[in-house]
Design a protein around this motif. Structure first.
Motif, PDB file in Angstrom:
ATOM      1  N   GLN A   1       9.881  42.536  12.153  1.00  7.36           N
ATOM      2  CA  GLN A   1       9.730  42.474  10.889  1.00  7.36           C
ATOM      3  C   GLN A   1      11.104  42.427  10.332  1.00  7.36           C
ATOM      4  O   GLN A   1      11.507  41.743   9.108  1.00  7.36           O
ATOM      5  N   ALA A   2      12.124  43.444  10.798  1.00  9.99           N
ATOM      6  CA  ALA A   2      13.428  43.642  10.231  1.00  9.99           C
ATOM      7  C   ALA A   2      13.953  42.239  10.677  1.00  9.99           C
ATOM      8  O   ALA A   2      14.768  41.779   9.766  1.00  9.99           O
ATOM      9  N   PHE A   3      13.833  41.494  11.586  1.00 12.04           N
ATOM     10  CA  PHE A   3      14.731  40.254  12.207  1.00 12.04           C
ATOM     11  C   PHE A   3      14.250  39.175  11.191  1.00 12.04           C
ATOM     12  O   PHE A   3      14.858  38.356  10.431  1.00 12.04           O
ATOM     13  N   GLU A   4      12.783  39.163  10.876  1.00 12.54           N
ATOM     14  CA  GLU A   4      12.371  38.239   9.823  1.00 12.54           C
ATOM     15  C   GLU A   4      12.811  38.318   8.355  1.00 12.54           C
ATOM     16  O   GLU A   4      13.023  37.306   7.730  1.00 12.54           O
ATOM     17  N   ARG A   5      13.116  39.739   8.196  1.00 11.05           N
ATOM     18  CA  ARG A   5      13.606  39.894   6.643  1.00 11.05           C
ATOM     19  C   ARG A   5      15.171  39.303   6.708  1.00 11.05           C
ATOM     20  O   ARG A   5      15.499  39.028   5.694  1.00 11.05           O
ATOM     21  N   ALA A   6      15.787  39.705   7.718  1.00 12.21           N
ATOM     22  CA  ALA A   6      17.352  39.245   7.965  1.00 12.21           C
ATOM     23  C   ALA A   6      17.414  37.769   7.754  1.00 12.21           C
ATOM     24  O   ALA A   6      17.923  37.198   6.999  1.00 12.21           O
ATOM     25  N   VAL A   7      16.394  37.068   8.399  1.00 16.43           N
ATOM     26  CA  VAL A   7      16.411  35.451   8.346  1.00 16.43           C
ATOM     27  C   VAL A   7      16.135  35.094   7.162  1.00 16.43           C
ATOM     28  O   VAL A   7      16.659  33.949   6.483  1.00 16.43           O
ATOM     29  N   ASP A   8      15.142  35.747   6.233  1.00 20.63           N
ATOM     30  CA  ASP A   8      14.737  35.180   4.850  1.00 20.63           C
ATOM     31  C   ASP A   8      16.033  35.473   4.030  1.00 20.63           C
ATOM     32  O   ASP A   8      16.467  34.501   3.312  1.00 20.63           O
ATOM     33  N   ILE A   9      16.691  36.618   4.209  1.00 21.58           N
ATOM     34  CA  ILE A   9      18.074  36.824   3.302  1.00 21.58           C
ATOM     35  C   ILE A   9      19.098  35.534   3.586  1.00 21.58           C
ATOM     36  O   ILE A   9      19.458  35.055   2.576  1.00 21.58           O
ATOM     37  N   LEU A  10      19.419  35.434   4.818  1.00 18.02           N
ATOM     38  CA  LEU A  10      20.271  34.652   5.128  1.00 18.02           C
ATOM     39  C   LEU A  10      20.018  33.089   4.940  1.00 18.02           C
ATOM     40  O   LEU A  10      20.866  32.219   4.372  1.00 18.02           O
ATOM     41  N   ALA A  11      18.686  32.637   5.244  1.00 22.04           N
ATOM     42  CA  ALA A  11      18.215  31.419   4.887  1.00 22.04           C
ATOM     43  C   ALA A  11      18.360  31.010   3.348  1.00 22.04           C
ATOM     44  O   ALA A  11      18.477  29.985   3.153  1.00 22.04           O
ATOM     45  N   LYS A  12      17.888  32.024   2.655  1.00 25.99           N
ATOM     46  CA  LYS A  12      17.944  31.565   1.215  1.00 25.99           C
ATOM     47  C   LYS A  12      19.467  31.526   0.733  1.00 25.99           C
ATOM     48  O   LYS A  12      19.623  31.017  -0.518  1.00 25.99           O
TER      49      LYS A  12
ATOM     50  N   LEU B   1      29.009  50.241   8.247  1.00 26.45           N
ATOM     51  CA  LEU B   1      28.386  48.788   7.815  1.00 26.45           C
ATOM     52  C   LEU B   1      26.854  49.350   7.227  1.00 26.45           C
ATOM     53  O   LEU B   1      26.024  48.307   6.463  1.00 26.45           O
ATOM     54  N   ALA B   2      26.146  50.354   7.930  1.00 26.93           N
ATOM     55  CA  ALA B   2      24.895  50.546   7.379  1.00 26.93           C
ATOM     56  C   ALA B   2      24.528  50.882   6.045  1.00 26.93           C
ATOM     57  O   ALA B   2      23.473  50.176   5.634  1.00 26.93           O
ATOM     58  N   GLU B   3      25.420  51.456   5.515  1.00 29.79           N
ATOM     59  CA  GLU B   3      25.441  51.863   3.961  1.00 29.79           C
ATOM     60  C   GLU B   3      25.496  50.525   3.313  1.00 29.79           C
ATOM     61  O   GLU B   3      24.812  50.718   1.976  1.00 29.79           O
ATOM     62  N   SER B   4      26.080  49.485   3.642  1.00 29.71           N
ATOM     63  CA  SER B   4      26.189  48.098   2.828  1.00 29.71           C
ATOM     64  C   SER B   4      25.296  47.336   2.765  1.00 29.71           C
ATOM     65  O   SER B   4      25.152  46.244   2.258  1.00 29.71           O
ATOM     66  N   SER B   5      24.405  47.439   3.901  1.00 29.88           N
ATOM     67  CA  SER B   5      23.513  46.556   4.392  1.00 29.88           C
ATOM     68  C   SER B   5      22.008  46.356   3.832  1.00 29.88           C
ATOM     69  O   SER B   5      21.526  47.553   3.722  1.00 29.88           O
ATOM     70  N   LYS B   6      21.564  45.531   3.362  1.00 30.20           N
ATOM     71  CA  LYS B   6      19.984  45.327   3.108  1.00 30.20           C
ATOM     72  C   LYS B   6      19.351  45.478   4.364  1.00 30.20           C
ATOM     73  O   LYS B   6      18.159  46.152   4.251  1.00 30.20           O
ATOM     74  N   VAL B   7      19.757  44.875   5.063  1.00 32.39           N
ATOM     75  CA  VAL B   7      18.939  45.003   6.542  1.00 32.39           C
ATOM     76  C   VAL B   7      20.093  45.141   7.735  1.00 32.39           C
ATOM     77  O   VAL B   7      21.077  44.442   7.768  1.00 32.39           O
ATOM     78  N   TRP B   8      20.114  46.218   8.657  1.00 31.83           N
ATOM     79  CA  TRP B   8      21.215  46.298   9.798  1.00 31.83           C
ATOM     80  C   TRP B   8      20.385  46.529  10.824  1.00 31.83           C
ATOM     81  O   TRP B   8      19.405  47.044  10.841  1.00 31.83           O
ATOM     82  N   PHE B   9      20.983  46.107  12.180  1.00 36.16           N
ATOM     83  CA  PHE B   9      20.404  46.150  13.469  1.00 36.16           C
ATOM     84  C   PHE B   9      21.304  47.012  14.242  1.00 36.16           C
ATOM     85  O   PHE B   9      22.613  46.950  14.263  1.00 36.16           O
TER      86      PHE B   9
ATOM     87  N   VAL C   1      19.828  30.119  14.942  1.00 38.12           N
ATOM     88  CA  VAL C   1      18.791  29.303  14.850  1.00 38.12           C
ATOM     89  C   VAL C   1      17.596  29.279  14.098  1.00 38.12           C
ATOM     90  O   VAL C   1      17.023  28.527  13.419  1.00 38.12           O
ATOM     91  N   ALA C   2      17.228  30.614  13.928  1.00 41.01           N
ATOM     92  CA  ALA C   2      16.005  31.156  13.252  1.00 41.01           C
ATOM     93  C   ALA C   2      16.197  30.652  11.469  1.00 41.01           C
ATOM     94  O   ALA C   2      15.455  30.201  10.845  1.00 41.01           O
ATOM     95  N   ILE C   3      17.547  30.998  11.167  1.00 41.84           N
ATOM     96  CA  ILE C   3      17.920  30.540   9.807  1.00 41.84           C
ATOM     97  C   ILE C   3      17.913  29.255   9.557  1.00 41.84           C
ATOM     98  O   ILE C   3      17.126  28.632   8.458  1.00 41.84           O
ATOM     99  N   ALA C   4      18.504  28.365  10.564  1.00 40.26           N
ATOM    100  CA  ALA C   4      18.507  27.030  10.434  1.00 40.26           C
ATOM    101  C   ALA C   4      16.955  26.285  10.430  1.00 40.26           C
ATOM    102  O   ALA C   4      16.725  25.450   9.655  1.00 40.26           O
ATOM    103  N   GLU C   5      15.964  26.775  11.175  1.00 43.86           N
ATOM    104  CA  GLU C   5      14.786  26.405  11.285  1.00 43.86           C
ATOM    105  C   GLU C   5      13.896  26.624   9.924  1.00 43.86           C
ATOM    106  O   GLU C   5      13.297  25.742   9.726  1.00 43.86           O
ATOM    107  N   LYS C   6      14.225  27.814   9.512  1.00 46.49           N
ATOM    108  CA  LYS C   6      13.564  28.191   8.234  1.00 46.49           C
ATOM    109  C   LYS C   6      13.990  27.402   7.037  1.00 46.49           C
ATOM    110  O   LYS C   6      13.133  26.830   6.318  1.00 46.49           O
ATOM    111  N   ARG C   7      15.081  26.989   7.088  1.00 42.82           N
ATOM    112  CA  ARG C   7      15.833  26.253   6.028  1.00 42.82           C
ATOM    113  C   ARG C   7      15.116  24.573   6.176  1.00 42.82           C
ATOM    114  O   ARG C   7      14.877  24.209   5.163  1.00 42.82           O
ATOM    115  N   ARG C   8      15.074  24.383   7.406  1.00 44.61           N
ATOM    116  CA  ARG C   8      14.443  22.936   7.659  1.00 44.61           C
ATOM    117  C   ARG C   8      13.040  22.703   7.366  1.00 44.61           C
ATOM    118  O   ARG C   8      12.810  21.770   6.782  1.00 44.61           O
ATOM    119  N   ARG C   9      12.250  23.812   7.760  1.00 41.98           N
ATOM    120  CA  ARG C   9      10.803  23.650   7.297  1.00 41.98           C
ATOM    121  C   ARG C   9      10.570  23.764   6.031  1.00 41.98           C
ATOM    122  O   ARG C   9       9.739  22.895   5.446  1.00 41.98           O
TER     123      ARG C   9
END
Length: 287
Positions: free
Chosen positions: A137-148, A238-246, A271-279
């Motif tokens: 879920q955190a990974f998907e949220r990160a992809v959403d933020i960066l893909a937008k 970095l954790a304090e500045s991040s919407k999502v951190w891993f 690759v997940a970012i690029a794929e979300k943008r493509r879809r």
């Protein structure tokens, strides 16, 4: 002295303990905060070590470990330690067996061969860890933020720099707009000043943290630019500045850490970012 907690309030597993440590970290006294950081950064050492050895590694007195455990409602340090041992038992089956097999497969009696096998074993441990520590879920949220994002700003220094560098290469091939922060001309501040709320950033830093990366991530966060980060501790700046951190800790061999798991994570994210943008582009839908 904190008020003793009821048994129902005492963390029952590692994730619950981690959550309450992070919730209270700002209020912890200096020495307890030191133990908190060590326990989250080195959970295996907490599980296997003695109070004396852990206290030495964390640079505190053994009595501080007891105070730390009691602060979170445990009777003593040994009770807290059971949480860390349970975490190990819940890991993916076959982890230790694979490592034993790898160690037993002595391809070379030569010193160079041993070094090679040691780094391969460390890479296996790192990849096993990342497979179980990154929440989908955190990974998907990160992809959403960066893909937008209109532009993705890539922030990394020193040991982390190869990660952002390879992501920049991949983004270029995938036609994803990015800015690789870290110019030879020294215009990083000018570059970051152009970032807007429609952009996003991906920052990477491992201990000992690059102060410049932390400052740049904080600068963007203060400008309402969403930041996603990869680091190795919940106490990372970095954790304090991040919407999502891993949190990803690479295993080491003889004190040397590779980037095996970090690279796997970074390329999956790219690759997940690029794929979300493509879809979304094919469907004609806004991100």
């Amino acid at each position: 002295m904190p008020t003793p907690e009821s048994s129902t309030d005492i963390p029952q597993d590692f994730e619950a303990l981690k959550a309450v440590i992070l919730e209270r970290k700002a209020q912890l006294p200096k020495r307890l905060k030191q133990v908190a950081a060590y326990s989250l950064d080195h959970p295996d050492e907490i599980a296997f070590g003695t109070a004396a050895s852990i206290a030495t590694s964390a640079d505190v007195q053994p009595s501080t470990l007891v105070r730390f455990a009691q602060h979170f409602g445990f009777e003593g340090f040994s009770s807290l330690q059971q949480i860390f041992r349970a975490r190990l038992r819940e890991r993916t089956p076959g982890y230790e067996d694979r490592l034993k097999a790898l160690r037993g497969n002595d391809h070379s009696k030569l010193e160079s061969g041993s070094i090679f096998n040691g780094f391969v074993a460390a890479a296996h441990r790192s990849l096993d860890n990342v497979a179980t520590s990154i929440g989908p879920q955190a990974f998907e949220r990160a992809v959403d933020i960066l893909a937008k994002a209109d532009t993705i700003y890539l922030i990394a220094k020193r040991r982390s720099y190869p990660i952002s560098s390879y992501m920049a290469y991949a983004f270029g091939k995938l036609r994803v707009k990015y800015q690789h922060v870290g110019t030879a001309a020294g215009i990083d501040d000018d570059m970051l000043a152009m970032a807007t709320r429609q952009d996003a950033a991906f920052a990477v830093s491992f201990s000992p943290y690059a102060s410049e990366s932390a400052t740049q991530a904080r600068f963007l966060a203060n400008r309402k630019v969403p930041v996603v980060s990869l680091t190795d501790s919940a106490f990372s700046p970095l954790a304090e500045s991040s919407k999502v951190w891993f949190e990803l800790v690479e295993a080491d061999h003889a004190g040397f850490r590779s980037l095996s798991a970090s690279m796997a994570f970074a390329m999956a994210l790219t690759v997940a970012i690029a794929e979300k943008r493509r879809r979304h582009a094919e469907a004609g839908k806004p991100l």
